[in-house]
Design an enzyme around this catalytic site. Structure first.
Site, PDB file in Angstrom:
ATOM      1  CG  ASP A 147      -2.071   0.994   1.107  1.00  0.00           C
ATOM      2  OD1 ASP A 147      -3.069   0.712   0.424  1.00  0.00           O
ATOM      3  OD2 ASP A 147      -1.931   2.069   1.702  1.00  0.00           O
ATOM      4  CE1 TYR A 175      -6.068   6.973  -0.067  1.00  0.00           C
ATOM      5  CE2 TYR A 175      -5.285   7.195   2.189  1.00  0.00           C
ATOM      6  CZ  TYR A 175      -5.669   6.396   1.116  1.00  0.00           C
ATOM      7  OH  TYR A 175      -5.636   5.032   1.254  1.00  0.00           O
ATOM      8  CG  HIS A 196      -4.354  -3.906   0.238  1.00  0.00           C
ATOM      9  ND1 HIS A 196      -3.795  -3.489  -0.952  1.00  0.00           N
ATOM     10  CD2 HIS A 196      -4.292  -2.830   1.082  1.00  0.00           C
ATOM     11  CE1 HIS A 196      -3.411  -2.225  -0.837  1.00  0.00           C
ATOM     12  NE2 HIS A 196      -3.701  -1.800   0.379  1.00  0.00           N
TER      13      HIS A 196
END
Length: 383
Positions: free
Chosen positions: A179, A307, A359
């Site tokens: 990630d 983000y 993930h």
């Protein structure tokens, strides 16, 4: 000599008491009949998890487990960075910095730390041992929160390099992660090739997409890009919110433990190789310990803000490339790219397709990932 201060996790009891009160006072929303998980986190499961959290979950037990590792905080350019630092027990361990992503934490790595530092304990060759450094992103958990705009992934990579070379004294080290941790590892390989022994990733990072000229895409790459676009439309709303208006979201998540849990566990269910059954892969204690690392540190707002920073101040430029050796472990649930796509930005030396996992590979398939890390870095130990 480690230029850092030892750190011990000890959450004030008042924080735990407040959490129980908030859980007891949850105001539950309605849900359509037979909604399952189609509208988001399923209310029936979330009520079950919240009840366990309030009445059975033992944070002090989890805290004691986490404190079995050696924790530090180091000041790097004005920010205290939290990390676990465990020395290898083999004849010549190499330093390996492991980086998590969102919505997990340094807790992602807790199962593989002993496998990498002490392989002989697990029936493996002690010559494959590592000094393991697990860093907490700025703004996550026990690391300080950046207070000024622009703290993107490139800044994180700069902090990691300074910590490894100046605070811990390593001239060369290896990097691995998934990630956002894959992206930071990729950027370390770009920015500091002379210091990196190699880079291992479970996600392709962001550079390949910038380097992908639509005129030169193979059929497999075109299919992959189309799948990623479809996934963005179906599953990418969280990233759009966190990349545009994270502060609006942070008020609710930071105030409601059930709201925080709902936002996080839906991603664990969607992104993990669990066939819709979270507890076939994770225990309730594992899910809640990860959530607690956001709750007890008031860090969900600063975590999702990354983000926004990466969206508005990108770390990547077209044409960037990692020339140091790169290994990739491809887990099937994680929408794996074709190898030629990854090779647009990475010097791929090992490409391993895993039979299971998603993930959060270090939590889902720790033995498999630990074996893969040992195998990839073994021939690079002389670098």
């Amino acid at each position: 000599m480690v230029n850092a201060k030892t750190f011990h996790i000890n959450v004030p009891q008042s924080v735990l008491d407040d959490l129980k009160e908030r859980l007891a006072d949850t105001r539950w929303p309605d849900e359509p009949e037979d909604a399952n998980w189609e509208y988001g986190t399923n209310r029936e499961y979330l009520k079950e998890l919240a009840n366990y959290w309030q009445n059975q979950f033992d944070w002090r037990k989890q805290e004691a487990m986490l404190n079995q590792f050696t924790h530090y905080k180091a000041m790097v350019d004005g920010l205290n960075i939290h990390f676990i630092y465990e020395k290898g027990k083999g004849p010549n361990p190499i330093p390996l910095v492991l980086t998590h992503g969102w919505p997990d934490s340094f807790f992602r790595m807790y199962k593989i730390i002993p496998m990498l530092t002490d392989p002989a304990r697990f029936g493996k060759n002690p010559a494959d041992s590592f000094d393991v450094i697990v860093l907490s992103f700025p703004g996550f958990g026990f690391s300080d929160k950046p207070t000024k705009p622009g703290f993107n992934l490139g800044r994180v990579a700069e902090h990691w390099h300074k910590l490894m070379t100046e605070n811990l004294g390593y001239h060369r080290y290896a990097a691995a992660g998934g990630d956002g941790g894959a992206a930071v590892s990729e950027l370390l390989g770009q920015k500091y090739p002379d210091a990196l022994t190699g880079v291992h990733m479970t996600d392709v990072g962001f550079q390949a997409s910038l380097n992908a000229d639509p005129k030169t895409l193979s059929d497999a790459e075109k299919q992959y890009m189309e799948q990623m676009q479809q996934m963005g439309m179906q599953e990418g709303a969280y990233a759009m919110v966190q990349g545009t208006k994270p502060q609006s979201l942070a008020y609710g998540l930071n105030d409601s433990p059930v709201g925080l849990a709902a936002w996080i566990i839906e991603k664990f269910r969607t992104w993990s190789d669990c066939n819709g059954d979270l507890e076939s892969v994770y225990t309730k204690d594992e899910l809640l310990t990860n959530i607690m690392l956001y709750w007890v540190t008031d860090s969900i707002g600063s975590a999702i803000r990354g983000y926004y920073e990466e969206t508005h101040t990108p770390s990547y430029q077209p044409g960037g490339r990692v020339e140091v050796p790169v290994g990739m472990a491809i887990f099937p649930k994680d929408n794996p790219p074709p190898r030629e796509f990854a090779e647009r930005s990475l010097n791929i030396q090992r490409w391993s397709k895993m039979p299971h996992g998603g993930h959060f590979a270090a939590l889902e398939e720790p033995e498999t990932l630990a074996d893969e890390l040992r195998d990839f870095f073994r021939p690079l130990r002389s670098r």
